[in-house]
Design a protein around this motif. Structure first.
Motif, PDB file in Angstrom:
ATOM      1  N   LEU A 184       0.656  -1.186   0.110  1.00 15.37           N
ATOM      2  CA  LEU A 184      -0.069  -0.155  -0.203  1.00 15.37           C
ATOM      3  C   LEU A 184       0.773   1.699  -0.028  1.00 15.37           C
ATOM      4  CD1 LEU A 184      -2.953   0.882   0.340  1.00 15.37           C
ATOM      5  CD2 LEU A 184      -2.534   1.562   2.999  1.00 15.37           C
ATOM      6  N   ASN A 185       0.587   2.701  -1.040  1.00 10.09           N
ATOM      7  CA  ASN A 185       1.360   3.238  -0.793  1.00 10.09           C
ATOM      8  C   ASN A 185       0.002   4.219  -1.686  1.00 10.09           C
ATOM      9  OD1 ASN A 185       4.301   3.974  -1.397  1.00 10.09           O
ATOM     10  ND2 ASN A 185       3.273   1.843  -2.471  1.00 10.09           N
ATOM     11  N   VAL A 186       0.398   5.279  -0.401  1.00  8.26           N
ATOM     12  CA  VAL A 186      -0.725   6.474  -0.412  1.00  8.26           C
ATOM     13  C   VAL A 186       0.318   7.461  -0.069  1.00  8.26           C
ATOM     14  CG1 VAL A 186      -2.168   8.083   1.004  1.00  8.26           C
ATOM     15  CG2 VAL A 186      -2.506   5.324   1.171  1.00  8.26           C
ATOM     16  N   SER A 187      -0.430   8.734  -0.902  1.00  4.80           N
ATOM     17  CA  SER A 187       0.710   9.836  -1.139  1.00  4.80           C
ATOM     18  C   SER A 187      -1.143  11.091  -1.118  1.00  4.80           C
ATOM     19  CB  SER A 187       1.097  10.033  -2.130  1.00  4.80           C
ATOM     20  OG  SER A 187       0.938   9.872  -3.501  1.00  4.80           O
ATOM     21  N   ILE A 188      -0.742  12.348  -0.516  1.00  4.00           N
ATOM     22  CA  ILE A 188      -2.171  13.470  -0.678  1.00  4.00           C
ATOM     23  C   ILE A 188      -0.861  14.361  -1.115  1.00  4.00           C
ATOM     24  CG2 ILE A 188      -3.348  15.163   0.553  1.00  4.00           C
ATOM     25  CD1 ILE A 188      -3.267  12.842   2.799  1.00  4.00           C
ATOM     26  N   GLY A 189      -1.372  15.062  -2.659  1.00  2.48           N
ATOM     27  CA  GLY A 189      -0.571  15.874  -3.568  1.00  2.48           C
ATOM     28  C   GLY A 189       0.506  15.447  -2.915  1.00  2.48           C
ATOM     29  N   ALA A 190       1.293  16.145  -2.922  1.00  3.92           N
ATOM     30  CA  ALA A 190       2.921  15.846  -3.154  1.00  3.92           C
ATOM     31  C   ALA A 190       4.079  14.779  -2.309  1.00  3.92           C
ATOM     32  CB  ALA A 190       3.998  17.166  -3.352  1.00  3.92           C
ATOM     33  N   ASP A 191       3.476  14.850  -1.057  1.00  2.00           N
ATOM     34  CA  ASP A 191       2.655  14.093   0.104  1.00  2.00           C
ATOM     35  C   ASP A 191       3.231  12.249   0.152  1.00  2.00           C
ATOM     36  OD1 ASP A 191       4.254  16.131   1.325  1.00  2.00           O
ATOM     37  OD2 ASP A 191       2.589  17.108   2.247  1.00  2.00           O
ATOM     38  N   LYS A 192       4.500  12.254   0.296  1.00  2.00           N
ATOM     39  CA  LYS A 192       4.318  10.652   0.421  1.00  2.00           C
ATOM     40  C   LYS A 192       3.472  10.092   2.131  1.00  2.00           C
ATOM     41  CE  LYS A 192       4.791   6.934  -1.806  1.00  2.00           C
ATOM     42  NZ  LYS A 192       5.911   6.093  -2.656  1.00  2.00           N
ATOM     43  N   ILE A 193       2.310   9.138   1.925  1.00  2.00           N
ATOM     44  CA  ILE A 193       1.754   9.255   4.042  1.00  2.00           C
ATOM     45  C   ILE A 193       2.296   8.274   3.850  1.00  2.00           C
ATOM     46  CG2 ILE A 193      -0.191   9.929   5.346  1.00  2.00           C
ATOM     47  CD1 ILE A 193       0.897  12.074   4.241  1.00  2.00           C
ATOM     48  N   LYS A 216     -10.640 -11.376  15.163  1.00  2.00           N
ATOM     49  CA  LYS A 216     -10.489 -11.562  16.340  1.00  2.00           C
ATOM     50  C   LYS A 216      -9.812 -11.186  16.891  1.00  2.00           C
ATOM     51  CE  LYS A 216     -14.622 -13.654  15.661  1.00  2.00           C
ATOM     52  NZ  LYS A 216     -15.967 -14.534  16.129  1.00  2.00           N
ATOM     53  N   LYS A 217      -8.836 -10.296  16.715  1.00  2.00           N
ATOM     54  CA  LYS A 217      -7.478 -10.090  17.860  1.00  2.00           C
ATOM     55  C   LYS A 217      -7.371  -8.831  17.362  1.00  2.00           C
ATOM     56  CE  LYS A 217      -5.856 -14.103  18.591  1.00  2.00           C
ATOM     57  NZ  LYS A 217      -5.967 -14.679  20.058  1.00  2.00           N
ATOM     58  N   VAL A 218      -6.671  -8.323  18.999  1.00  2.00           N
ATOM     59  CA  VAL A 218      -6.880  -6.342  18.443  1.00  2.00           C
ATOM     60  C   VAL A 218      -5.213  -6.322  18.117  1.00  2.00           C
ATOM     61  CG1 VAL A 218      -6.687  -4.673  20.192  1.00  2.00           C
ATOM     62  CG2 VAL A 218      -8.018  -6.621  20.477  1.00  2.00           C
ATOM     63  N   THR A 219      -5.706  -5.127  17.240  1.00  2.00           N
ATOM     64  CA  THR A 219      -4.137  -4.940  16.820  1.00  2.00           C
ATOM     65  C   THR A 219      -3.693  -3.558  16.797  1.00  2.00           C
ATOM     66  OG1 THR A 219      -3.811  -6.701  15.205  1.00  2.00           O
ATOM     67  CG2 THR A 219      -2.630  -5.184  14.711  1.00  2.00           C
ATOM     68  N   ALA A 220      -2.777  -3.430  17.679  1.00  2.00           N
ATOM     69  CA  ALA A 220      -2.582  -2.030  17.615  1.00  2.00           C
ATOM     70  C   ALA A 220      -1.503  -1.341  17.228  1.00  2.00           C
ATOM     71  CB  ALA A 220      -2.012  -1.191  18.882  1.00  2.00           C
ATOM     72  N   ILE A 221      -2.079   0.102  16.316  1.00  2.00           N
ATOM     73  CA  ILE A 221      -1.105   1.226  15.151  1.00  2.00           C
ATOM     74  C   ILE A 221      -0.680   2.066  15.792  1.00  2.00           C
ATOM     75  CG2 ILE A 221      -0.403   1.949  12.698  1.00  2.00           C
ATOM     76  CD1 ILE A 221      -3.468   0.002  12.245  1.00  2.00           C
ATOM     77  N   MET A 222       0.914   1.928  16.262  1.00  2.00           N
ATOM     78  CA  MET A 222       1.109   3.015  16.959  1.00  2.00           C
ATOM     79  C   MET A 222       2.778   3.686  16.178  1.00  2.00           C
ATOM     80  SD  MET A 222       3.899   1.671  19.750  1.00  2.00           S
ATOM     81  CE  MET A 222       5.306   0.682  20.051  1.00  2.00           C
ATOM     82  N   GLY A 223       2.994   5.218  16.429  1.00  2.00           N
ATOM     83  CA  GLY A 223       4.005   5.718  15.631  1.00  2.00           C
ATOM     84  C   GLY A 223       3.501   7.402  16.602  1.00  2.00           C
ATOM     85  N   PRO A 224       4.415   7.865  16.628  1.00  2.00           N
ATOM     86  CA  PRO A 224       4.235   9.509  16.405  1.00  2.00           C
ATOM     87  C   PRO A 224       3.542   9.914  15.286  1.00  2.00           C
ATOM     88  CG  PRO A 224       6.036   8.747  15.474  1.00  2.00           C
ATOM     89  CD  PRO A 224       5.374   7.787  15.316  1.00  2.00           C
ATOM     90  N   SER A 225       3.361  11.527  16.288  1.00  2.00           N
ATOM     91  CA  SER A 225       2.346  12.030  14.644  1.00  2.00           C
ATOM     92  C   SER A 225       3.022  12.092  14.128  1.00  2.00           C
ATOM     93  CB  SER A 225       2.269  13.643  16.518  1.00  2.00           C
ATOM     94  OG  SER A 225       1.596  13.372  17.351  1.00  2.00           O
ATOM     95  N   GLY A 226       1.990  12.292  13.137  1.00  2.00           N
ATOM     96  CA  GLY A 226       2.057  11.484  11.160  1.00  2.00           C
ATOM     97  C   GLY A 226       2.825  10.786  10.729  1.00  2.00           C
ATOM     98  N   CYS A 227       3.131  10.205  11.411  1.00  2.00           N
ATOM     99  CA  CYS A 227       3.979   8.689  10.454  1.00  2.00           C
ATOM    100  C   CYS A 227       2.734   7.851   9.674  1.00  2.00           C
ATOM    101  CB  CYS A 227       4.370   7.364  12.316  1.00  2.00           C
ATOM    102  SG  CYS A 227       2.934   7.420  12.639  1.00  2.00           S
ATOM    103  N   GLY A 228       1.407   8.128   9.650  1.00  2.00           N
ATOM    104  CA  GLY A 228       0.587   8.466   8.699  1.00  2.00           C
ATOM    105  C   GLY A 228      -0.416   7.041   9.483  1.00  2.00           C
ATOM    106  N   LYS A 229      -0.613   6.659  10.744  1.00  2.00           N
ATOM    107  CA  LYS A 229      -1.143   5.787  11.376  1.00  2.00           C
ATOM    108  C   LYS A 229      -2.719   6.142  10.775  1.00  2.00           C
ATOM    109  CE  LYS A 229      -0.688   7.530  15.939  1.00  2.00           C
ATOM    110  NZ  LYS A 229      -0.472   8.316  15.971  1.00  2.00           N
ATOM    111  N   THR A 230      -3.015   6.939  11.349  1.00  2.00           N
ATOM    112  CA  THR A 230      -4.238   7.700  11.362  1.00  2.00           C
ATOM    113  C   THR A 230      -4.657   7.350   9.771  1.00  2.00           C
ATOM    114  OG1 THR A 230      -4.528   9.085  12.370  1.00  2.00           O
ATOM    115  CG2 THR A 230      -6.434   8.818  10.807  1.00  2.00           C
ATOM    116  N   THR A 231      -4.530   8.261   8.424  1.00  2.00           N
ATOM    117  CA  THR A 231      -4.342   7.601   7.339  1.00  2.00           C
ATOM    118  C   THR A 231      -4.704   6.170   7.170  1.00  2.00           C
ATOM    119  OG1 THR A 231      -2.728   9.413   7.021  1.00  2.00           O
ATOM    120  CG2 THR A 231      -3.204   8.163   4.821  1.00  2.00           C
ATOM    121  N   LEU A 232      -3.665   4.937   7.762  1.00  2.00           N
ATOM    122  CA  LEU A 232      -3.649   3.571   7.157  1.00  2.00           C
ATOM    123  C   LEU A 232      -4.837   3.490   7.407  1.00  2.00           C
ATOM    124  CD1 LEU A 232      -1.841   1.333   6.835  1.00  2.00           C
ATOM    125  CD2 LEU A 232      -0.802   1.120   8.799  1.00  2.00           C
TER     126      LEU A 232
END
Lengths: 252, 275
Positions: free
Chosen positions: A11-20, A31-47
């Motif tokens: 998966l590759n996502v870019s918004i305008g010129a930025d590769k997110i 049926k498991k809980v998977t956490a996606i963590m990382g610092p702000s702006g790392c693309g976790k919400t976009t993912l």
């Protein structure tokens, strides 16, 4: 049965010129809980937004690669059907202000014009609120508007609303970031219970939260998937130096 | 005199100045209301509201056809401007960055600034001339053009304040875009939109100029929208400028009815805004 419910492939996502998101491939367990963590702006919400195609609301977003739900490519499905199978709870509680608590829970049916009988509605409302741990608190006020609820209760109402659609996957986008510690603890307990019925993918910037509630953890940094594995392993013996540094709070 | 006492006097003086200037504003409004009420109240009774205008010198004149005509015109104007206006406001809010949106915004501003008499002429050329006669429809369309900018503005301004999260909540449940708009976004802004509509109605209810060569006026009762109709502003204009004292009395009475209607709408709007 396959243990993977959802697979992300290159998966590759870019918004305008930025590769997110940069070339992420990963698979989520049923049926498991998977956490996606990382610092702000790392693309976790976009993912996670890509997983139920909510990213399509943002103009100039280009996505390549594929995401499959039970081997069906969600980008070839109707986005409306994708969102019914993959529910989402957002950072800020967003119950519908003009609807009663009762109507909020079955909002997905009401708004989609799906007809339910009175008893079907009652059952659905009770079971969804019970699953979200809210039934006992609101059972006497079902026909009032939800404005008097606390932030944590509103967020559980949103979880009940998402569960009422009987999704296979529930995406939680930093569900506790706008809540106080007590409500946060309540929702974390709830997440652990919910994995009996639904696969949960949770975005969090709170390392402690990831370690408390998740079975698997993915660490994202600058749009790359740095490390993905069982929460136990990732938190005790991470493979990547960046994960170790993040966990010891050297950045982020 | 000690300094503190002097400052207190200055302070009091300034307050008196503020209250006095504000009160001056109330004088013209008070006078207008006083004149209209004192002149109009004597003619207003049930018969006045339910009878037709009479020739000069005949007793028992009323304004029933003007009330019905105003109702028709406002109804037509609302039926045209509300669906279009809300749709345009929704578009401007949803696609606010597009070229079309900026162009439409400019047009709405210009339309709001066009003098009402010019709108009347345009409606005359577009509708009265091709149809070959004055009609309630042409008057209603002229008024709709005047209401439209207010409905558009009110819709856009209201919807702008609705949090984006509400739209996400609905779409996230798998609700199609059009249902999200119609069932979530517009109802969430219903109060503000209604306020704009009421202000628009209050504005066009008293418009005379666009009706002079569209609805034209009619001494008889009609509910046929292809026929000329009377309206409150038209009957006020025609009767007040006539040389007959009893017609002038009718004009005062009609003015009072119109003022009560507009004030009522304003009060209703205020209570809606407070909610």
């Amino acid at each position: 049965m396959n243990k993977h419910i959802l697979e992300i492939d290159r998966l590759n996502v870019s918004i305008g010129a930025d590769k997110i998101i940069k070339d992420i491939s990963m698979a989520f367990f049923r049926k498991k809980v998977t956490a996606i963590m990382g610092p702000s702006g790392c693309g976790k919400t976009t993912l996670v937004r890509c997983i139920n195609r909510m990213h399509e609301l943002i103009p100039n977003t280009v996505v390549t690669g594929s995401i499959t739900l039970y081997r069906k490519n969600i980008y070839e499905m109707n986005p409306i059907m994708v969102r019914r199978e993959i529910g989402m709870v957002f950072q800020r509680p967003n119950p519908f202000p003009t609807m009663s608590i009762y109507d909020n829970v079955i909002a997905g049916y009401l708004l989609n014009g799906i007809k339910l009988t009175r008893s079907e509605k009652d059952t659905l409302v009770e079971s969804s609120l019970a699953k979200a741990g809210l039934w006992n608190e609101v059972k006497d006020a079902l026909h009032r508007r939800g404005a008097f609820l606390s932030g944590g209760q509103q967020q559980r109402l949103c979880i009940a609303r998402a569960l009422a659609m009987k999704p296979r996957v529930l995406l939680l986008d930093e569900p506790t970031s706008a809540l106080d510690p007590k409500s946060t603890a309540h929702i974390e307990d709830l997440i652990s219970e919910l994995k009996e019925t639904v696969t949960i993918i949770m975005v969090t910037h709170n390392i402690g939260q990831a370690s408390r509630v998740s079975d698997f953890t993915a660490f994202l940094y600058l749009g790359e998937l740095v490390e993905y594995g069982t929460t136990e392993k990732l938190f005790t013996v991470p493979d990547d130096k960046r994960t170790e540094e993040y966990l010891s709070r050297k950045f982020g | 005199m000690n300094r503190v006492a002097f400052r207190l006097v200055k302070d009091l003086g300034f307050r008196i100045y503020l209250v006095a200037s504000t009160s001056v504003l109330l004088i013209p409004l008070g006078l207008i209301l006083y004149y209209i009420v004192s002149n109009g109240i004597t003619v207003i009774n049930w018969d006045f509201l339910t009878s037709l205008p009479k020739p000069p010198g005949v007793l028992g004149a009323g304004i029933s056809n003007a009330i019905v005509g105003s109702g028709l015109l406002i109804g037509i104007a609302g039926a045209l401007s509300i669906p279009f206006g809300v749709a345009i406001g929704l578009f401007l809010n949803e696609f606010s960055e597009t070229h079309l949106a900026s162009a439409v915004r400019l047009c709405v501003e210009v339309l709001q600034g066009i003098p009402s008499i010019v709108i009347g002429i345009v409606a005359y050329l577009w509708i009265v001339v091709p149809l070959g006669g004055f009609s309630a429809v042409s008057g209603g369309i002229a008024l709709a053009l005047m209401m439209l900018p207010m409905v558009v503005r009110a819709t856009e301004e209201t919807l702008k304040l609705i949090p984006h999260s509400l739209k996400e909540a609905s779409l996230g449940l798998g609700v199609p875009y059009y249902r999200t708009m119609i069932k979530i976004i517009v109802p969430a802004g219903a109060n503000g939109i209604l306020t704009g509509v009421l202000l628009g109605v209050a504005r066009v209810a008293g418009e005379t100029a666009p009706l002079l060569f569209t609805a034209f006026g009619n001494p008889f009762m009609t509910v046929n929208i292809t026929q000329p109709v009377n309206s409150l502003p038209l009957i006020i204009y025609n009767f007040a400028t006539s040389p007959y004292p009893d017609w002038q009395q009718v004009a005062w009475g009609a003015s009072l009815v119109l003022i009560i209607f507009v004030l009522g709408l304003s009060l209703l709007t205020r209570t809606l805004i407070k909610r």
